[in-house]
Enzyme design. Structure first.
Site, PDB file in Angstrom:
ATOM      1  N   ARG A 106       1.043  -1.272  -0.360  1.00 34.45           N
ATOM      2  CA  ARG A 106       0.187   0.395   0.248  1.00 34.45           C
ATOM      3  C   ARG A 106       1.186   1.709   0.394  1.00 34.45           C
ATOM      4  O   ARG A 106       2.102   0.881   0.459  1.00 34.45           O
ATOM      5  CB  ARG A 106      -0.910   0.356   0.865  1.00 34.45           C
ATOM      6  CG  ARG A 106      -2.216  -0.561   1.429  1.00 34.45           C
ATOM      7  CD  ARG A 106      -2.464  -1.648   2.123  1.00 34.45           C
ATOM      8  NE  ARG A 106      -2.097  -1.118   3.894  1.00 34.45           N
ATOM      9  CZ  ARG A 106      -1.582  -0.569   4.963  1.00 34.45           C
ATOM     10  NH1 ARG A 106      -1.657   0.619   4.472  1.00 34.45           N
ATOM     11  NH2 ARG A 106      -0.147  -1.103   5.800  1.00 34.45           N
ATOM     12  N   LYS A 252      -8.382  -2.848   1.180  1.00 31.95           N
ATOM     13  CA  LYS A 252      -8.175  -2.143   2.460  1.00 31.95           C
ATOM     14  C   LYS A 252      -8.961  -0.553   2.124  1.00 31.95           C
ATOM     15  O   LYS A 252      -9.260   0.342   3.536  1.00 31.95           O
ATOM     16  CB  LYS A 252      -6.933  -2.020   2.550  1.00 31.95           C
ATOM     17  CG  LYS A 252      -5.405  -3.378   2.829  1.00 31.95           C
ATOM     18  CD  LYS A 252      -5.975  -2.993   4.767  1.00 31.95           C
ATOM     19  CE  LYS A 252      -5.949  -4.110   5.249  1.00 31.95           C
ATOM     20  NZ  LYS A 252      -6.766  -5.801   6.013  1.00 31.95           N
ATOM     21  N   ASP A 308      -9.143 -11.625   8.074  1.00 35.33           N
ATOM     22  CA  ASP A 308      -8.814 -10.525   7.918  1.00 35.33           C
ATOM     23  C   ASP A 308      -8.824  -8.764   8.590  1.00 35.33           C
ATOM     24  O   ASP A 308      -9.422  -8.101   9.489  1.00 35.33           O
ATOM     25  CB  ASP A 308      -7.932  -9.411   7.019  1.00 35.33           C
ATOM     26  CG  ASP A 308      -7.194  -8.605   6.479  1.00 35.33           C
ATOM     27  OD1 ASP A 308      -6.116  -8.320   7.544  1.00 35.33           O
ATOM     28  OD2 ASP A 308      -6.640  -7.729   6.029  1.00 35.33           O
TER      29      ASP A 308
END
Length: 474
Positions: A106, A252, A308
């Site tokens: 990221r 995300k 997650d």
């Protein structure tokens, strides 16, 4: 491979399954695979394709072919035909592999949230160097750029799916992509629709327009940090991605939004994995990237809920996702059998080194980390043989905080009082290990609030208070 029977809960209208049950014909029939349950694909052609699929409301009207929610087989065929990567001969089945270029993790400094004066989000978001503010004007310019880019294309890939297995907290998410492998990534990672009807009047709660191949040339003028930008406009219900091909930005980004939406309704979003034992006991594993969430939750003696991202509401815990995103560094069948065996057709490798074996076949090499320590694989949850079909379960009996403690400060195991639990939750100590973020190669001490500071849109104490309430209540 043994498959848990799913016919009882199978709402798929696939005629294929019907004939298999109805006839004993000796016609050549592929054996039933769970991948066949995902069968709502549409290829929409014509001048009004964008209108039919619903992306014309964004201003995207030019592409005359829209590939919507392609099946796993169609995605594979498109990836190969478009030459988007390489088919590797992984031990358990041919697996598509992609290289995401310079971004192998990221890019937190390039994530922005639009500050909409006087709005709910302006008031509630914890504006800081994670939730960096940009203006509606900058967003509008980038939005026009994204729409213009897709209007220069003949084709687009549209995925409509869900984030959140609990119908009360679930959000409908639409992704607009330019490449098949990116649709493959979100098809692996988000919750897939099961019936054609779900797509018919799909009204997304949020849309991501991913222009990963395009950079923002005038970034300096716009006050950004680079020509890469991931920008969220909560009130306009749109996010834009420029300049990074890394799959995790899709995943995300939506997690950050769940971290905004859920607490507003009194529910706790969590950066944790979850599994359930034979007697129905649920366990949560909190921890930062690389501390063992995925590895420990894939337990042969317990059923996997997810690896997650989860929510905790008044009914219990539920997975946000429809798949797993595991690190592949030093992966072997001996150390992580479930994950190793999940790497087969429909899984997708990212930034994993490829070599030729003795038969001159291209195979993955999980020990070669020259490209990145953050090699990854995404796969749909049904690749884990004993996954928990319901994808939700009761209130947790055990909660475990994982810390990769390179400095040896913590005892190996410590049983926490509620007060200590709050303290460790808020401090979120670990040592940042190589891999998940660009430029990290030596361990450094990290304090990441709630074991997920990079994804918290509200102030950390909001999540800590919710956790305290949940612990007291349940």
């Amino acid at each position: 491979h043994h498959h848990v029977a799913t016919t009882a809960t199978n709402t798929s209208s696939s005629p294929f399954v019907m004939t298999q049950i109805a006839s004993k014909s000796t016609a050549v029939m592929e054996p039933y695979e769970p991948r066949d349950d995902y069968n709502v694909s549409q290829t929409v052609k014509g001048d009004n394709a964008c209108h039919k699929v619903g992306i014309s409301t964004l201003g995207i009207t030019n592409p005359a072919t829209i590939y919507r929610n392609l099946t796993f087989q169609e995605l594979f065929d498109h990836e190969v035909a478009n030459k988007e990567g390489v088919v590797t001969h992984a031990e358990y089945g041919n697996t598509f592999a992609v290289d995401t270029g310079k971004f192998t993790g990221r890019s937190p400094k390039d994530k922005w949230i639009v500050f909409n004066e006087g709005s709910e989000s302006a008031e509630h978001i914890d504006w800081n160097n994670i939730n960096q503010a940009t203006s509606p004007e900058v967003f509008d310019k980038l939005f026009q750029k994204a729409v213009a880019y897709f209007n220069s294309k003949q084709t687009a890939y549209v995925f409509d799916g869900y984030c959140g297995a609990s119908t009360t907290s679930q959000r409908k998410i639409r992704f607009v992509h330019e490449m098949a492998w990116q649709q493959h990534f979100v098809s692996n990672m988000f919750i897939r629709p099961e019936t054609d009807g779900e797509l018919e009047n799909f009204e997304p709660d949020f849309t991501v327009i991913n222009c990963c191949s395009q950079v923002v040339e005038d970034w300096q003028e716009l006050g950004l940090n680079s020509d890469t930008a991931v920008v969220f406009n909560i009130e306009k219900k749109v996010a834009l991605i420029f300049g990074t091909w890394y799959g995790g930005e899709n995943k995300k980004g939506i997690f950050s939004l769940m971290n905004y939406w859920l607490p507003m309704a009194g529910n706790l979003p969590m950066h944790c994995s979850a599994n359930i034992g034979k007697r129905g006991d649920t366990a949560l594993f909190f921890g930062l990237s690389g501390t063992g969430k995925t590895t420990l939750s894939a337990d042969p003696d317990r059923a996997l809920i997810g690896d997650d991202e989860h929510g905790w509401d008044h009914d219990g815990v539920f997975n946000f996702e429809g798949g797993c995103y595991a690190k592949t560094i030093n992966l072997s069948e001996k150390t992580e059998p479930d994950i190793y065996r999940a790497i087969r057709t429909d899984a997708m490798l990212e930034n994993v080194a490829l070599v030729r074996d003795e038969n001159n076949e291209v195979v993955p090499d999980y020990f070669d980390t020259n490209k990145t320590e953050n090699g990854r694989v995404s796969y749909p949850i049904f690749h884990i043989p004993n996954y928990h079909k319901a994808q939700q379960a009761g209130h947790p009996e055990n909660i475990i905080f994982l810390s990769c403690d390179a400095f040896g400060i913590l005892p190996p195991v410590a049983r926490l009082t509620p007060g200590q639990a709050m303290y460790h939750f808020i401090s979120g100590y670990t040592a940042k290990v190589a891999g998940t973020e660009r430029g990290i190669s030596e361990p450094t001490a990290t304090f990441s609030a709630c074991f997920g500071a990079a994804f918290l849109t509200l102030h950390p104490t909001e999540y800590a208070d919710l956790l305290r309430q949940k612990l007291e209540e349940h």
